[in-house]
Scaffold this motif. Structure first.
Motif, PDB file in Angstrom:
ATOM      1  N   HIS A 135      -0.837 -11.591   4.289  1.00  0.00           N
ATOM      2  CA  HIS A 135      -1.646 -11.489   5.517  1.00  0.00           C
ATOM      3  C   HIS A 135      -2.143 -10.397   5.993  1.00  0.00           C
ATOM      4  CE1 HIS A 135      -0.301 -15.774   5.944  1.00  0.00           C
ATOM      5  NE2 HIS A 135       1.176 -15.220   5.612  1.00  0.00           N
ATOM      6  N   PRO A 136      -3.225 -10.211   6.838  1.00  0.00           N
ATOM      7  CA  PRO A 136      -3.760  -9.097   7.141  1.00  0.00           C
ATOM      8  C   PRO A 136      -2.760  -8.160   7.881  1.00  0.00           C
ATOM      9  CG  PRO A 136      -5.236 -10.845   7.308  1.00  0.00           C
ATOM     10  CD  PRO A 136      -4.189 -11.578   6.943  1.00  0.00           C
ATOM     11  N   GLN A 137      -1.853  -8.650   8.745  1.00  0.00           N
ATOM     12  CA  GLN A 137      -1.028  -7.910   9.550  1.00  0.00           C
ATOM     13  C   GLN A 137      -0.043  -7.071   8.540  1.00  0.00           C
ATOM     14  OE1 GLN A 137       1.283 -11.078  11.466  1.00  0.00           O
ATOM     15  NE2 GLN A 137       2.662 -11.619   9.790  1.00  0.00           N
ATOM     16  N   SER A 138       0.080  -7.268   7.327  1.00  0.00           N
ATOM     17  CA  SER A 138       0.807  -6.722   6.394  1.00  0.00           C
ATOM     18  C   SER A 138      -0.035  -5.611   5.649  1.00  0.00           C
ATOM     19  CB  SER A 138       1.586  -7.414   5.203  1.00  0.00           C
ATOM     20  OG  SER A 138       2.360  -8.480   6.068  1.00  0.00           O
ATOM     21  N   HIS A 139      -1.550  -5.500   5.433  1.00  0.00           N
ATOM     22  CA  HIS A 139      -2.151  -4.797   4.701  1.00  0.00           C
ATOM     23  C   HIS A 139      -1.750  -3.221   4.883  1.00  0.00           C
ATOM     24  CE1 HIS A 139      -6.022  -2.607   4.001  1.00  0.00           C
ATOM     25  NE2 HIS A 139      -5.688  -2.928   2.736  1.00  0.00           N
ATOM     26  N   ASP A 140      -1.966  -2.788   6.238  1.00  0.00           N
ATOM     27  CA  ASP A 140      -1.790  -1.436   6.666  1.00  0.00           C
ATOM     28  C   ASP A 140      -0.556  -0.943   6.165  1.00  0.00           C
ATOM     29  OD1 ASP A 140      -3.407   0.890   7.657  1.00  0.00           O
ATOM     30  OD2 ASP A 140      -1.238   0.916   8.999  1.00  0.00           O
ATOM     31  N   LEU A 141       0.677  -1.674   6.137  1.00  0.00           N
ATOM     32  CA  LEU A 141       1.861  -1.436   5.603  1.00  0.00           C
ATOM     33  C   LEU A 141       2.013  -1.108   4.223  1.00  0.00           C
ATOM     34  CD1 LEU A 141       4.957  -0.753   6.202  1.00  0.00           C
ATOM     35  CD2 LEU A 141       5.256  -3.183   6.045  1.00  0.00           C
ATOM     36  N   ALA A 142       1.200  -2.117   3.505  1.00  0.00           N
ATOM     37  CA  ALA A 142       1.337  -2.033   1.784  1.00  0.00           C
ATOM     38  C   ALA A 142       0.472  -0.701   1.464  1.00  0.00           C
ATOM     39  CB  ALA A 142       0.754  -3.266   1.464  1.00  0.00           C
ATOM     40  N   LEU A 143      -0.674  -0.687   2.288  1.00  0.00           N
ATOM     41  CA  LEU A 143      -1.494   0.578   2.193  1.00  0.00           C
ATOM     42  C   LEU A 143      -0.737   1.867   2.092  1.00  0.00           C
ATOM     43  CD1 LEU A 143      -4.516   1.172   1.053  1.00  0.00           C
ATOM     44  CD2 LEU A 143      -4.948   1.327   3.342  1.00  0.00           C
ATOM     45  N   PHE A 144      -0.022   2.093   3.387  1.00  0.00           N
ATOM     46  CA  PHE A 144       0.659   3.330   3.722  1.00  0.00           C
ATOM     47  C   PHE A 144       1.611   3.466   2.739  1.00  0.00           C
ATOM     48  CE2 PHE A 144       3.911   5.554   5.866  1.00  0.00           C
ATOM     49  CZ  PHE A 144       3.116   6.728   6.371  1.00  0.00           C
ATOM     50  N   LEU A 145       2.664   2.571   2.265  1.00  0.00           N
ATOM     51  CA  LEU A 145       3.807   2.847   1.671  1.00  0.00           C
ATOM     52  C   LEU A 145       3.564   3.160  -0.087  1.00  0.00           C
ATOM     53  CD1 LEU A 145       6.295   0.184   2.766  1.00  0.00           C
ATOM     54  CD2 LEU A 145       6.243   2.779   3.266  1.00  0.00           C
ATOM     55  N   GLU A 146       2.385   2.450  -0.398  1.00  0.00           N
ATOM     56  CA  GLU A 146       2.074   3.084  -1.711  1.00  0.00           C
ATOM     57  C   GLU A 146       1.710   4.246  -1.811  1.00  0.00           C
ATOM     58  OE1 GLU A 146      -1.129   2.870  -5.092  1.00  0.00           O
ATOM     59  OE2 GLU A 146      -1.372   3.358  -3.074  1.00  0.00           O
ATOM     60  N   GLY A 147       0.441   4.764  -0.943  1.00  0.00           N
ATOM     61  CA  GLY A 147       0.201   6.038  -0.909  1.00  0.00           C
ATOM     62  C   GLY A 147       1.310   7.050  -0.494  1.00  0.00           C
ATOM     63  N   TYR A 148       2.209   6.736   0.461  1.00  0.00           N
ATOM     64  CA  TYR A 148       3.093   7.772   0.941  1.00  0.00           C
ATOM     65  C   TYR A 148       4.277   7.873  -0.249  1.00  0.00           C
ATOM     66  CZ  TYR A 148       7.106   9.917   3.633  1.00  0.00           C
ATOM     67  OH  TYR A 148       7.986  10.713   4.376  1.00  0.00           O
ATOM     68  N   LEU A 149       4.713   6.936  -1.025  1.00  0.00           N
ATOM     69  CA  LEU A 149       5.922   6.948  -1.958  1.00  0.00           C
ATOM     70  C   LEU A 149       5.134   7.772  -3.006  1.00  0.00           C
ATOM     71  CD1 LEU A 149       7.346   3.538  -1.785  1.00  0.00           C
ATOM     72  CD2 LEU A 149       8.482   5.537  -0.674  1.00  0.00           C
ATOM     73  N   SER A 150       3.853   7.573  -3.454  1.00  0.00           N
ATOM     74  CA  SER A 150       3.455   7.934  -4.684  1.00  0.00           C
ATOM     75  C   SER A 150       3.193   9.550  -4.510  1.00  0.00           C
ATOM     76  CB  SER A 150       2.112   7.569  -4.866  1.00  0.00           C
ATOM     77  OG  SER A 150       2.313   6.163  -5.229  1.00  0.00           O
ATOM     78  N   ARG A 151       2.887   9.981  -3.193  1.00  0.00           N
ATOM     79  CA  ARG A 151       2.542  11.156  -3.008  1.00  0.00           C
ATOM     80  C   ARG A 151       4.005  12.130  -3.005  1.00  0.00           C
ATOM     81  NH1 ARG A 151       0.101  10.321   1.095  1.00  0.00           N
ATOM     82  NH2 ARG A 151       1.544  10.546   2.813  1.00  0.00           N
ATOM     83  N   GLU A 152       4.800  11.582  -2.027  1.00  0.00           N
ATOM     84  CA  GLU A 152       5.981  12.381  -1.694  1.00  0.00           C
ATOM     85  C   GLU A 152       6.956  12.352  -3.001  1.00  0.00           C
ATOM     86  OE1 GLU A 152       6.985  13.880   1.152  1.00  0.00           O
ATOM     87  OE2 GLU A 152       5.049  13.455   1.682  1.00  0.00           O
ATOM     88  N   LEU A 153       6.851  11.175  -3.892  1.00  0.00           N
ATOM     89  CA  LEU A 153       7.813  11.244  -4.940  1.00  0.00           C
ATOM     90  C   LEU A 153       7.216  11.870  -6.411  1.00  0.00           C
ATOM     91  CD1 LEU A 153       9.606   7.855  -4.388  1.00  0.00           C
ATOM     92  CD2 LEU A 153      10.477  10.047  -4.081  1.00  0.00           C
ATOM     93  N   GLY A 154       5.819  11.980  -6.206  1.00  0.00           N
ATOM     94  CA  GLY A 154       5.068  12.489  -7.411  1.00  0.00           C
ATOM     95  C   GLY A 154       4.854  11.610  -8.449  1.00  0.00           C
ATOM     96  N   ARG A 155       4.855  10.266  -8.041  1.00  0.00           N
ATOM     97  CA  ARG A 155       4.702   9.277  -8.985  1.00  0.00           C
ATOM     98  C   ARG A 155       3.222   8.634  -9.062  1.00  0.00           C
ATOM     99  NH1 ARG A 155       8.690   9.678 -11.736  1.00  0.00           N
ATOM    100  NH2 ARG A 155       8.113   7.742 -12.965  1.00  0.00           N
ATOM    101  N   GLN A 156       2.693   8.061  -9.967  1.00  0.00           N
ATOM    102  CA  GLN A 156       1.484   7.411 -10.151  1.00  0.00           C
ATOM    103  C   GLN A 156       1.250   6.357  -9.065  1.00  0.00           C
ATOM    104  OE1 GLN A 156      -0.123   6.843 -13.880  1.00  0.00           O
ATOM    105  NE2 GLN A 156       0.718   8.580 -14.938  1.00  0.00           N
ATOM    106  N   GLN A 157       0.019   6.301  -8.847  1.00  0.00           N
ATOM    107  CA  GLN A 157      -0.283   5.103  -7.935  1.00  0.00           C
ATOM    108  C   GLN A 157      -0.603   3.805  -8.861  1.00  0.00           C
ATOM    109  OE1 GLN A 157      -2.585   7.754  -5.107  1.00  0.00           O
ATOM    110  NE2 GLN A 157      -2.111   6.076  -3.909  1.00  0.00           N
TER     111      GLN A 157
END
Length: 562
Positions: free
Chosen positions: A477-499
């Motif tokens: 659902h569109p209400q979940s898109h921004d959360l998915a986008l943010f968490l994928e970028g935040y976790l990858s960046r902070e943990l040094g993992r690939q996206q």
């Protein structure tokens, strides 16, 4: 900490006798790191420090033997690659199930068959030759988007087709497929319904009828039809019913009613009210009609089908969610109510019939607190994926099941969120079976602020297990898109993992509407080095802490300021 391999050769995927259509196969396994692993005499050179491996090897059409050795240990596999072959006889492709159609409908008949032969179909008094089609484009499966292999290919099997317009009401009997004078196959029964006597059905499924764009589970979902929805059946394909508003639904999700019952509604006297944390908008209807919901930036649109509006007066007081409500007629029998919202982020909705009243509930934004416990008053539901003796999920090279590490992560993540003030609900706290409907009902019952389904990833056979890793997120659902986008970028960046990527995906745990719901794939179980990171206790704790902080930061940026 590095997870050391078992002191033996082990392959957890594929099984020893495996059949696939993919042009390659990967072997996920482990062996002592000091012992060379060979597959068909070739050394597997790219292994992790703990001895794990995941090479992909090409497959020839037919039977492919593989011999895997590590020292004096030997494992043998027979992988069969199935490929399309030229047909040797007539094979009907459509229709293969009984049909009910409307007068003037076009029914097409398609089959594969050997080239240079004469084929035809007989239906009632009609004899129709099947004509060869030019080479057709075969679309890739949906999962191809997950492995970046979405290129269409040309259909190689010869296809034959012809179509017939059915004008007369009645039962045309069973279709006869014919190849020359030698082969006759009996096929589907075809009927043409009387438009004046169409049956009426009512949705009985408690979670809502699953409406789709076509007659089968390969077709995309539409807005679920709330229990009690009523409409006429215009067409039938097997056990799938096409309702008059356009969507298709399975027959076991409805009950048939007397065809004399009305299916067109009148609507008037719309009102609204605020309850604890929600705004309710009530639409009085004399018939429960099909509906659809479309979310967008700062708006939500509710479409009612088979409806004539008489909504000259609508009560809508000042509201924390809704800024304004407009409506318009679409064609002659649809009405759209468009809710303009104060904020771009939506926090959940419910839609249900209460007898002949359609009730739409829109959730108010959460309120974050100041200080060290900003999530006080918020509820976060964590769903550790898989569980029980049968549903292992993906497996790592040493056989560790996904179900174990998702539960471990959830148990580490819960106290991190609780330290921020959140109330945390886990769908499971032990290794138990938990079906998807039970998980969905848990989300609906809890109505949390956020719902997160925790998973670790794998790939279909055609994927590259050795070179695919990273964190991915899935939303519906569109209400979940921004959360998915943010968490994928935040976790990858902070943990040094690939996206790995952000995907719109029609998954059971992303479909609930009551809250933003995201499914997280937090790494690949089948990638040798990433697996070692996944099961490392210190890395798990760091992931839990980082994910909790990511949730807090997203809530801070998504929640309107007082």
């Amino acid at each position: 900490m590095v997870v050391m391999a078992e002191p033996r050769l082990q392959v957890v995927y594929p099984p020893p006798q495996h059949t696939t259509t993919a042009p390659q196969i990967f072997f996920i396994g482990t062996a002592p790191p000091e012992t060379a692993v060979e597959i068909n005499g070739v050394v597997v050179g790219d292994r992790s420090p703990a001895g794990h491996f995941a090479p992909s090897l090409p497959l020839e059409p037919g039977v492919n033997p593989f011999r895997i050795t590590a020292g004096d240990q030997v494992l043998e596999f027979t992988i069969t690659r199935k490929v399309p072959t030229l047909p040797t006889t007539l094979t009907p492709l459509e229709p293969t199930v009984d049909l009910v159609r409307q007068p003037q409908d076009l029914v097409c008949f398609t089959a594969t068959a050997p080239a240079q032969r004469a084929f035809s179909v007989r239906l009632d008094r009609h004899q129709l030759p099947l004509e060869p089609l030019p080479p057709q484009i075969q679309l890739p499966p949906n999962f191809a988007a997950l492995i970046d292999q979405s290129t269409a290919v040309t259909q190689t099997s010869p296809l034959y087709r012809n179509c017939l317009q059915l004008n007369q009401i009645g039962d045309y009997g069973r279709l006869q497929w014919q190849m020359g004078d030698s082969i006759t196959l009996e096929g589907a029964r075809i009927q043409v319904a009387n438009p004046a006597q169409l049956p009426v059905v009512e949705v009985t499924r408690a979670l809502g009828g699953v409406a789709r764009t076509g007659p089968g589970t390969d077709y995309s979902r539409l807005t679920p039809l709330p229990q009690g929805t009523r409409d006429r059946v215009q067409r039938q394909t097997g056990d799938w019913l096409q309702l008059a508003y356009g969507g298709w639904i399975r027959a076991n999700e409805v009950q048939f009613l007397p065809s004399a019952l009305p299916t067109t509604a009148t609507i008037r006297s719309i009102t609204s009210r605020q309850t604890s944390g929600w705004t309710e908008v009530i639409f009085p209807l004399d018939v429960p009609v099909p509906v659809a919901v479309q979310q967008g930036d700062r708006h939500l649109t509710l479409t009612l089908y088979n409806t004539i509006p008489q909504t000259d007066i609508i009560r809508l007081d000042a509201d924390p969610v809704i800024q304004r409500l407009d409506w318009q007629m679409i064609g002659t029998d649809q009405v759209q109510y468009r809710f303009h919202l104060h904020h771009p982020q939506q926090w959940g909705y419910r839609l249900a019939y209460d007898q002949h009243r359609l009730v739409l509930q829109l959730r108010h934004p959460p309120q974050l607190q100041r200080g060290a416990r900003p999530l006080t008053g918020l509820t976060i539901l964590l769903d550790p994926g898989h569980g029980g003796p049968e549903d292992l999920g993906a497996r790592g090279p040493d056989g560790t099941p996904e179900k174990a590490v998702t539960l471990t992560l959830a148990q580490k993540l819960a106290p991190e969120l609780e330290a921020l003030g959140a109330t945390v609900i886990l769908t499971r706290t032990a290794d138990i079976d938990l079906d998807l409907p039970e998980r969905i009902m848990a989300i609906e019952a809890a109505a949390p602020t956020l719902a997160l389904s925790l998973h670790y990833n794998a790939l279909p056979d055609a994927g590259d297990a050795r070179n695919t890793q990273g964190i991915g997120t899935f939303w519906y659902h569109p209400q979940s898109h921004d959360l998915a986008l943010f968490l994928e970028g935040y976790l990858s960046r902070e943990l040094g993992r690939q996206q790995y990527g952000v995907f719109w995906n029609n998954l059971a745990l992303t479909r609930p509407t009551v809250a933003p719901a995201v499914l997280l794939e937090l790494g690949f179980m089948i990638h040798p080095e990433e697996f070692e990171w996944i099961v490392n206790p210190q890395a798990q704790q760091q992931l839990a802490r980082t994910l909790a902080q990511g949730i807090r930061r997203w809530l801070e940026q998504a929640t309107p300021r007082p």
